[in-house]
Design a protein around this motif. Structure first.
Motif, mmCIF file in Angstrom:
data_model
loop_
_atom_site.group_PDB
_atom_site.id
_atom_site.type_symbol
_atom_site.label_atom_id
_atom_site.label_comp_id
_atom_site.label_asym_id
_atom_site.label_seq_id
_atom_site.Cartn_x
_atom_site.Cartn_y
_atom_site.Cartn_z
ATOM 1 N N ALA A 1 -33.056 -8.345 76.092
ATOM 2 C CA ALA A 1 -33.672 -8.129 74.779
ATOM 3 C C ALA A 1 -33.485 -9.364 73.922
ATOM 4 O O ALA A 1 -32.616 -10.207 74.170
ATOM 5 C CB ALA A 1 -33.058 -6.912 74.096
ATOM 6 N N LYS A 2 -34.328 -9.444 72.905
ATOM 7 C CA LYS A 2 -34.258 -10.561 71.967
ATOM 8 C C LYS A 2 -34.205 -9.990 70.547
ATOM 9 O O LYS A 2 -35.078 -9.224 70.144
ATOM 10 C CB LYS A 2 -35.470 -11.474 72.130
ATOM 11 N N TYR A 3 -33.147 -10.363 69.826
ATOM 12 C CA TYR A 3 -32.923 -9.854 68.481
ATOM 13 C C TYR A 3 -33.081 -10.981 67.461
ATOM 14 O O TYR A 3 -32.786 -12.143 67.744
ATOM 15 C CB TYR A 3 -31.509 -9.275 68.336
ATOM 16 N N ARG A 4 -33.510 -10.585 66.277
ATOM 17 C CA ARG A 4 -33.568 -11.530 65.168
ATOM 18 C C ARG A 4 -32.925 -10.865 63.946
ATOM 19 O O ARG A 4 -33.253 -9.725 63.601
ATOM 20 C CB ARG A 4 -35.009 -11.924 64.851
ATOM 21 N N ILE B 1 -30.973 -15.833 65.937
ATOM 22 C CA ILE B 1 -31.661 -15.313 67.119
ATOM 23 C C ILE B 1 -30.618 -15.008 68.186
ATOM 24 O O ILE B 1 -29.781 -15.858 68.517
ATOM 25 C CB ILE B 1 -32.692 -16.321 67.662
ATOM 26 N N ILE B 2 -30.661 -13.793 68.713
ATOM 27 C CA ILE B 2 -29.751 -13.376 69.786
ATOM 28 C C ILE B 2 -30.608 -13.065 71.004
ATOM 29 O O ILE B 2 -31.433 -12.143 70.971
ATOM 30 C CB ILE B 2 -28.922 -12.151 69.380
ATOM 31 N N ASP B 3 -30.406 -13.829 72.062
ATOM 32 C CA ASP B 3 -31.202 -13.675 73.289
ATOM 33 C C ASP B 3 -30.289 -13.152 74.393
ATOM 34 O O ASP B 3 -29.340 -13.840 74.808
ATOM 35 C CB ASP B 3 -31.813 -15.016 73.682
ATOM 36 N N ILE B 4 -30.541 -11.922 74.848
ATOM 37 C CA ILE B 4 -29.707 -11.276 75.866
ATOM 38 C C ILE B 4 -30.490 -11.193 77.170
ATOM 39 O O ILE B 4 -31.626 -10.704 77.198
ATOM 40 C CB ILE B 4 -29.282 -9.855 75.435
ATOM 41 N N GLU C 1 -40.449 -16.079 66.648
ATOM 42 C CA GLU C 1 -41.184 -14.819 66.623
ATOM 43 C C GLU C 1 -41.093 -14.162 68.001
ATOM 44 O O GLU C 1 -40.467 -14.678 68.918
ATOM 45 C CB GLU C 1 -42.644 -15.068 66.235
ATOM 46 N N GLY C 2 -41.731 -13.007 68.127
ATOM 47 C CA GLY C 2 -41.771 -12.317 69.411
ATOM 48 C C GLY C 2 -40.461 -11.657 69.791
ATOM 49 O O GLY C 2 -40.131 -11.578 70.978
ATOM 50 N N CYS C 3 -39.703 -11.196 68.814
ATOM 51 C CA CYS C 3 -38.417 -10.540 69.088
ATOM 52 C C CYS C 3 -38.625 -9.038 69.278
ATOM 53 O O CYS C 3 -39.517 -8.430 68.683
ATOM 54 C CB CYS C 3 -37.440 -10.795 67.951
ATOM 55 N N CYS D 1 -26.854 -17.282 71.210
ATOM 56 C CA CYS D 1 -26.906 -17.040 69.765
ATOM 57 C C CYS D 1 -27.186 -18.367 69.070
ATOM 58 O O CYS D 1 -26.416 -19.328 69.221
ATOM 59 C CB CYS D 1 -25.588 -16.453 69.267
ATOM 60 N N ARG D 2 -28.257 -18.416 68.316
ATOM 61 C CA ARG D 2 -28.645 -19.667 67.675
ATOM 62 C C ARG D 2 -29.302 -19.380 66.325
ATOM 63 O O ARG D 2 -29.790 -18.276 66.072
ATOM 64 C CB ARG D 2 -29.609 -20.441 68.572
ATOM 65 N N VAL D 3 -29.294 -20.385 65.495
ATOM 66 C CA VAL D 3 -29.945 -20.303 64.190
ATOM 67 C C VAL D 3 -31.327 -20.922 64.328
ATOM 68 O O VAL D 3 -31.455 -22.121 64.610
ATOM 69 C CB VAL D 3 -29.125 -21.043 63.119
#
Length: 339
Positions: A251-254, A267-270, A283-285, A277-279
């Motif tokens: 999943a991708k969280y914002r 942005i949290i990309d799992i 889009e597309g979360c 985890c990055r600043v």
């Protein structure tokens, strides 16, 4: 002997209570009792003055009719007036007999409520009359009912005439303990000084200004103590450090902050066991979370979970709620609570 009758009904022709108090009046008059009847519906504009009529009374009869629920409103107004304006020392010596007739139901409860009210006023309740009468003509034409009323009226007379003792009631004990406000004992000098301060507009104004200044100081201090001080980069590092893989989760969280551009989104990309985890602005979360900085810090400190914050309305989200709930499993933030 003087007995006052206070009738709290509406005065309609077929009111059974009027029939009963009429017969009681006849019996008491034969016993050389001076009976004075007050129809509360006729004196509704002067009910607050009626407690003054208790001064010369040896006993009273509170008569009311239950037409749907409880005793009539005029009777309650009269009792309120007795509580507010009546001479309590005089009421302590007055016997009261409740007369409550019902055309529906609730006559016993009505009689008990009148007795309890009189006890709370400090008075002496005595035997009363209550009954259910659907048809007033039966009451008027029944010799058996007449005998009951005559007997009750004679008992009322005996109780008042002989001043029969009455057991103390718990209602009076409670009133004596909690209903009487404790006065503040002040010396004459203190009372005079307090009056001077209260009447000094300049002093009162100065006190208000001082209180407002103190309130402002404490409010500012609380605001400073509770202010959030982190930044997006620090938050991303904490999340990455507390990451715990969940098998099969991609999943991708914002996370957006509502501070008006002061903090950049995280942005949290799992991807299974991998987490990034990055600043950044991306889009597309799958899930977009909106929160303020202070709430987010409470979550990072372990004082609140993502799910609990959402249920409380502290954060807003768009996307799959199941993925939002998974964030509490992905990041073991609750372990930091109390550390």
């Amino acid at each position: 002997m003087n007995i006052n009758i206070y009738y709290g009904g509406r005065g309609i022709i077929d009111d059974p209570t009027l029939c009963v108090i009429s017969q009681i009046t006849a019996v008491l008059t034969e016993l050389n009792v001076k009976v004075q009847q007050y129809n509360l519906y006729e004196q509704r504009n002067g009910i607050t003055a009626l407690p003054n009529t208790l001064k010369d009374a040896d006993g009273v009869i509170l008569a009311s009719t239950v037409e749907w629920f409880g005793v009539g409103g005029y009777m309650m107004q009269f009792l309120d007036a007795c509580w507010l304006y009546g001479d309590k020392e005089k009421i302590k010596q007055i016997y009261m007999s409740p007369v409550v007739m019902s055309t529906t139901h609730g006559e016993r409860e009505g009689m008990m409520s009148l007795a309890a009210a009189w006890e709370m006023l400090g008075g002496l309740p005595c035997e009363g009359i209550c009954g259910y009468i659907a048809d007033t003509t039966k009451l008027e034409n029944s010799s058996e009912y007449s005998k009951i009323i005559d007997k009750k009226a004679e008992n009322i007379y005996r109780t008042i005439n002989q001043k029969m003792p009455v057991f103390p009631a718990s209602n009076q004990a409670v009133i004596n303990k909690v209903a009487i406000a404790n006065s503040i004992d002040l010396t004459p000098q203190e009372s005079e000084q307090l009056s001077e301060y209260a009447s000094d507009d300049k002093y009162v104004k100065k006190q208000k200004e001082d209180l407002q200044e103190l309130a402002s100081i404490f409010r500012d201090k609380m605001g400073q103590d509770g202010a959030a001080s982190g930044n997006s980069e620090e938050y991303a590092k904490v999340l990455l450090k507390k990451f715990t893989p969940v098998a099969g989760l991609t999943a991708k969280y914002r996370i957006n902050f509502v501070e008006g551009g002061k903090l950049k989104p995280i942005i949290i990309d799992i991807n299974n066991s991998k987490c990034s985890c990055r600043v950044a602005e991306e889009e597309g979360c799958d899930v977009v979370i909106s929160t303020d900085q202070k709430i987010f810090e409470e979550i990072l400190d372990g004082h609140m979970t993502f799910q609990r914050a959402f249920m409380a309305g502290s954060i807003k989200m768009k996307g799959d709620f199941k993925l939002l709930r998974s964030m509490d499993q992905l990041f073991e933030l609750m372990e930091t609570k109390g550390s």
